[in-house]
Design an enzyme around this catalytic site. Structure first.
Site, mmCIF file in Angstrom:
data_model
loop_
_atom_site.group_PDB
_atom_site.id
_atom_site.type_symbol
_atom_site.label_atom_id
_atom_site.label_comp_id
_atom_site.label_asym_id
_atom_site.label_seq_id
_atom_site.Cartn_x
_atom_site.Cartn_y
_atom_site.Cartn_z
ATOM 1 N N THR A 850 7.540 16.039 45.139
ATOM 2 C CA THR A 850 6.332 17.231 45.162
ATOM 3 C C THR A 850 6.354 17.759 46.375
ATOM 4 O O THR A 850 5.938 19.017 46.548
ATOM 5 C CB THR A 850 5.142 16.487 44.487
ATOM 6 O OG1 THR A 850 4.726 15.392 45.433
ATOM 7 C CG2 THR A 850 5.207 15.963 43.193
ATOM 8 N N CYS A 851 6.388 16.925 47.466
ATOM 9 C CA CYS A 851 6.308 17.644 48.878
ATOM 10 C C CYS A 851 7.099 18.676 49.208
ATOM 11 O O CYS A 851 6.826 19.700 49.829
ATOM 12 C CB CYS A 851 6.303 16.350 49.987
ATOM 13 S SG CYS A 851 5.164 15.147 50.063
ATOM 14 N N PHE A 852 8.619 18.619 48.638
ATOM 15 C CA PHE A 852 9.640 19.466 49.091
ATOM 16 C C PHE A 852 9.758 20.467 47.816
ATOM 17 O O PHE A 852 10.764 21.286 47.740
ATOM 18 C CB PHE A 852 10.594 18.755 49.396
ATOM 19 C CG PHE A 852 10.625 17.612 50.554
ATOM 20 C CD1 PHE A 852 10.391 18.437 51.898
ATOM 21 C CD2 PHE A 852 10.528 16.522 50.463
ATOM 22 C CE1 PHE A 852 10.107 17.532 52.748
ATOM 23 C CE2 PHE A 852 10.318 15.761 51.476
ATOM 24 C CZ PHE A 852 9.977 16.181 52.813
#
Length: 885
Positions: A850-852
């Site tokens: 989810t961060c990227f």
């Protein structure tokens, strides 16, 4: 077509020229090698008459010829007349610094230097033992005759004498040594390294008293009285190699010391010296970097004086700088800005107004505006043209007021033209593109800010100014988004929402928050158990020092590997859902719009409810600061109270439809029926509290006040106030304080909410209310391992297109930890989205980082298999927290 009236511009320019000619810097041009001529031209207007005696002297004395002012230097003067070893009569002109008088001393060429000292003692009272005579930079010895010293008639001698009562004798000596060194350099001599000009200047500044402002002022006056500024400028203009660099280094050393070495209370006493440098440099080297540095330093000093002394800037008994002396700089800078604005409209020229010019213009305007405001006083804005005799003042008046109005009119006309030109360029490219050709726009906003300040002085000018900005709204908004800075005061724009749009208002309010930092050492770390989400989040946020929350947040759920921004976004969404869950009794949902909330008057069932409201304020502020849409919006009654605005009947329509309708009926009811007490209403309100009904008086004695046609409006207003203000005032106050804890410098939260429309806050907190567009989603997605033409990619978008709106939200949340898109859609996310091809077997479910914004799935063999896998992860209870870092 310009929106500024140009019919009188030519006349205005003529008046400005006449006025500025009166204010111009002293007209001198030191192009001669003769330093005496340089100084005497400047000071000729106040040359005193020579006298032959003096009252009791208490300061240093200077004996010099042909030099008509204390700031003149005799060491570089040329002797006039025939040189002869025969006995001849010589005449000397003696200048007394402390009293401004000139003594005339006569002697024979064969007289000794000592005899000359003795004659000076008779006239001045300065003991011979404390006198030194200087000629061409060299001290004359007592036993020499005037002929031995090659002194000619009308020669320039300098007498440096120190009486016992003289203040700062060492300072006089230090400056005298420095001036002597300069004289040698001007003759091409090289002083000893230990006696360099900068070192001698440093020695003088070290002697400056630090704790006594008056003593420091008299100390620095020595610098002026000894003509040190003129000497340094002459050295700067000297053609001899190395002299210019030496003078430049020394003058810049003084400029830096005046702001960084000397204590702040002493800074203002340096202003007259810096002003002298500006005057000396302005005519000969106007565009020179040293002049610009001097002007900038003077501007910062004048700005400080203006703020420190307020309206008394030019009225102090010992004013450091007369108000009129700043007019040449205001005029000079206004003319430069006007020309640069014109050039910035030329697409072939990238340059526009310089930051340094705008900054200096702002600094010099402060005392000017302050003085005019003081003169006008309570009379209000000034009507133009001025009726003669309206503003008589011994120091300033009508000319100054007209002078500033002329500059304002010209610059506003140019800015209107620039904004109009911008409008034609913006549709072609975004403002972030083509930066080379648009660099000339960078100072437009700062110039507009100054024009706004000036417009407040003149009748009708402020309305005209904002009319122009409203009509040039597109350009103004573009300037705000590109050039408004976090470090600047943007209240002048925030107070006029009609000249801004959502994007520009969002940009301005977001700059009220600290800048989110990514450095790990400055992050506030949280490790939270999902089963205790609200309680543990409360401990981490409510108990933290506000400053520790300004750096950034690091979030991790217990027993889960995932960390990073994606997990933080998920936490924001989940904790906000918990805070505004009606079961937790903190907030109440509006019956007509279940997305909207306001504080629950009955929240006191929880003994920690007020602390939870402070916590809620912090969380909402942090969500805004981190640009996370949490799917929650405020009801109008809550928003208005946070903005410090009164709540009206129309504002409660969504929050309490029943009360709204009842109040409307009372206001519209037949007066005769209401006066007959047909409703039986009094100024009270029934409130349910902990399962029982309680009667609350809306005003003192409300039980006995009957509602009638004459007081029904008051009754409705008091009823609304009690229901939506008084009953939740504590909750709102604590939420507001929590919100303010996150703002930079603990600014009042009212400014933040006053700067927005309710719809703006909706978009910032909730995000887009439109259904997720698959086409927009697809347009902002890239691939790694897959190609856009692969069957798996075709199947994927076909399956997503057939999903329900809620399934798409869950899939998006699984993929990015974003459930509610920004108002711009996928284009408003921090980056593009990615689909990665994983090497896992076909029986594995998709995964995400989810961060990227990465979504990963293997090469499924059929569309049916892929749909089965996607159906699993788009179930609400599975989609949350299924991704990894």
């Amino acid at each position: 077509m310009s929106l500024v009236d140009t019919s009188s511009i030519d006349c205005v320019h003529q008046r400005l020229d006449r006025l500025s000619s009166k204010r111009k810097l002293d007209d001198y041009s030191p192009t001669d090698d003769d330093f005496t001529d340089l100084v005497s031209v400047r000071m000729r207007k106040d040359e005193p008459n020579a006298v032959h005696s003096s009252s009791n002297a208490t300061q240093s004395a200077v004996v010099q010829a042909r030099v008509p002012d204390v700031r003149s230097l005799s060491c570089n003067a040329f002797a006039r007349g025939e040189s002869s070893r025969s006995v001849s009569r010589l005449q000397f002109f003696v200048r007394m610094i402390s009293e401004g008088n000139t003594l005339v001393v006569q002697a024979n060429s064969e007289d000794t230097v000592r005899s000359l000292h003795e004659r000076i003692q008779v006239i001045t009272g300065i003991p011979v033992i404390e006198q030194r005579l200087i000629y061409r930079g060299k001290q004359l010895q007592w036993e020499q005759s005037l002929a031995d010293c090659s002194i000619q008639n009308d020669a320039g001698l300098q007498l440096v004498g120190r009486m016992r009562s003289t203040e700062h004798p060492q300072a006089w000596q230090a400056i005298d040594d420095m001036v002597s060194s300069i004289c040698r350099l001007l003759r091409g001599e090289r002083p000893a390294p230990m006696k360099c000009v900068k070192a001698q200047l440093g020695e003088f500044l070290k002697m400056t008293p630090r704790n006594d402002s008056e003593s420091a002022a008299s100390h620095l006056q020595i610098f002026m009285s000894s003509s040190a500024p003129a000497a340094l400028v002459m050295l700067y203009m000297s053609p001899i190699k190395g002299n210019k660099e030496c003078a430049d280094d020394s003058i810049r050393y003084f400029l830096n010391s005046s702001r960084s070495v000397l204590p702040k209370p002493i800074h203002t006493h340096c202003a007259p010296i810096v002003l002298e440098f500006c005057k000396l440099l302005s005519r000969t080297v106007h565009e020179d970097p040293l002049y610009l540095s001097c002007r900038s330093t003077l501007g910062s000093l004048v700005e400080t004086i203006g703020v420190a002394r307020g309206s008394k800037f030019s009225e102090t008994p010992k004013a450091l700088i007369a108000l009129q002396e700043i007019f040449p700089f205001v005029n000079e800078l206004a003319n430069r800005l006007s020309k640069d604005l014109v050039s910035s409209m030329d697409s072939t020229i990238s340059m526009g107004p310089l930051l340094s010019d705008v900054r200096d213009f702002t600094a010099f305007l402060i005392p000017l505006r302050t003085a005019i405001l003081e003169q006008v006083g309570l009379q209000g804005p000034i009507a133009m043209p001025i009726q003669k005799g309206s503003y008589n003042h011994p120091r300033y008046g009508e000319e100054e007021i007209e002078f500033l109005h002329v500059l304002y009119t010209d610059l506003l006309r140019k800015m209107d033209q620039c904004l109009e030109k911008m409008e034609g360029c913006l549709p072609l490219k975004g403002i972030g593109e083509g930066e080379t050709s648009r660099s000339g726009w960078s100072q437009y906003l700062a110039i507009l800010k100054e024009l706004n300040s000036i417009s407040k002085l003149y009748l009708g000018a402020e309305e005209h100014f904002w009319t122009i900005l409203r009509l040039r709204k597109t350009s103004v908004c573009a300037l705000i988004i590109k050039y408004a800075k976090r470090t600047e005061d943007n209240r002048w724009l925030l107070e006029h929402k009609d000249v801004t749009d959502f994007e520009s208002r969002r940009h301005l309010t977001m700059m009220m928050f600290p800048e989110v930092k990514e450095e790990y050492e400055e992050l506030h770390e949280m490790l939270i158990d999902r089963s205790q989400l609200l309680a543990e989040s409360f401990e981490y946020i409510a108990r933290a020092d506000p400053e520790s929350l300004h750096g950034g947040l690091f979030m991790e759920f217990k027993n889960e590997e995932a960390t990073g921004p994606g997990v933080l976004r998920e936490w924001f969404f989940l904790v906000c859902q918990a805070i505004f869950n009606p079961q937790n009794a903190l907030f109440v949902a509006c019956p007509n719009d279940r997305r909207r909330f306001y504080p629950n008057p009955a929240s006191k069932v929880d003994p920690l409810h007020l602390e939870y409201f402070s916590f809620s304020g912090r969380v909402i502020a942090l969500a805004l600061m981190h640009k996370v849409q949490v799917g929650i919006v405020f009801d109008r009654v809550f928003f208005l109270q946070l903005a410090g605005t009164n709540v009206s009947l129309e504002d409660i329509r969504d929050a309490d439809p029943g009360l709204y309708n009842s109040c409307k009926q009372v206001l519209e009811m037949d007066a005769e029926f209401l006066d007959s007490d047909g409703l039986g209403l009094t100024f009270v309100r029934e409130v349910e509290e902990l399962g029982s009904m309680k009667v609350v008086e809306l005003c003192p004695g409300g039980k006995s006040i009957v509602v009638n046609s004459r007081n029904r409006e008051e009754y409705v207003n008091l009823l609304i106030r009690n229901r939506f203000v008084t009953s939740i005032s504590e909750q709102v106050s604590h939420f507001a304080q929590g919100f303010a804890d996150i703002l930079s410098n603990s600014r009042p939260q009212k400014v933040f909410f006053q700067s927005l429309e309710l719809e703006d806050l909706d978009w910032m907190l909730h995000g887009s209310e439109s259904a997720i567009s698959v086409e927009d989603w697809k347009a902002h997605t890239d691939y790694n391992g897959y190609k856009e033409t692969d069957p798996q990619i075709f199947w994927f978008w076909k399956i997503v297109g057939a999903m329900s709106a809620e399934q798409r939200k869950v899939l998006l949340f699984f993929w990015t930890s974003v459930k509610y898109l920004p108002v711009e859609g996928f284009g408003g996310l921090a980056s593009r989205l990615y689909i990665y091809k994983s090497t896992e077997s076909h029986d594995r479910l998709p995964s995400s980082h989810t961060c990227f914004y990465r979504f990963c799935f293997p090469s499924y063999p059929s569309m049916a298999v892929m749909q089965d896998r996607l159906n699993i992860i788009t179930q609400e209870h599975v989609g949350c927290s299924f991704g990894t870092w």
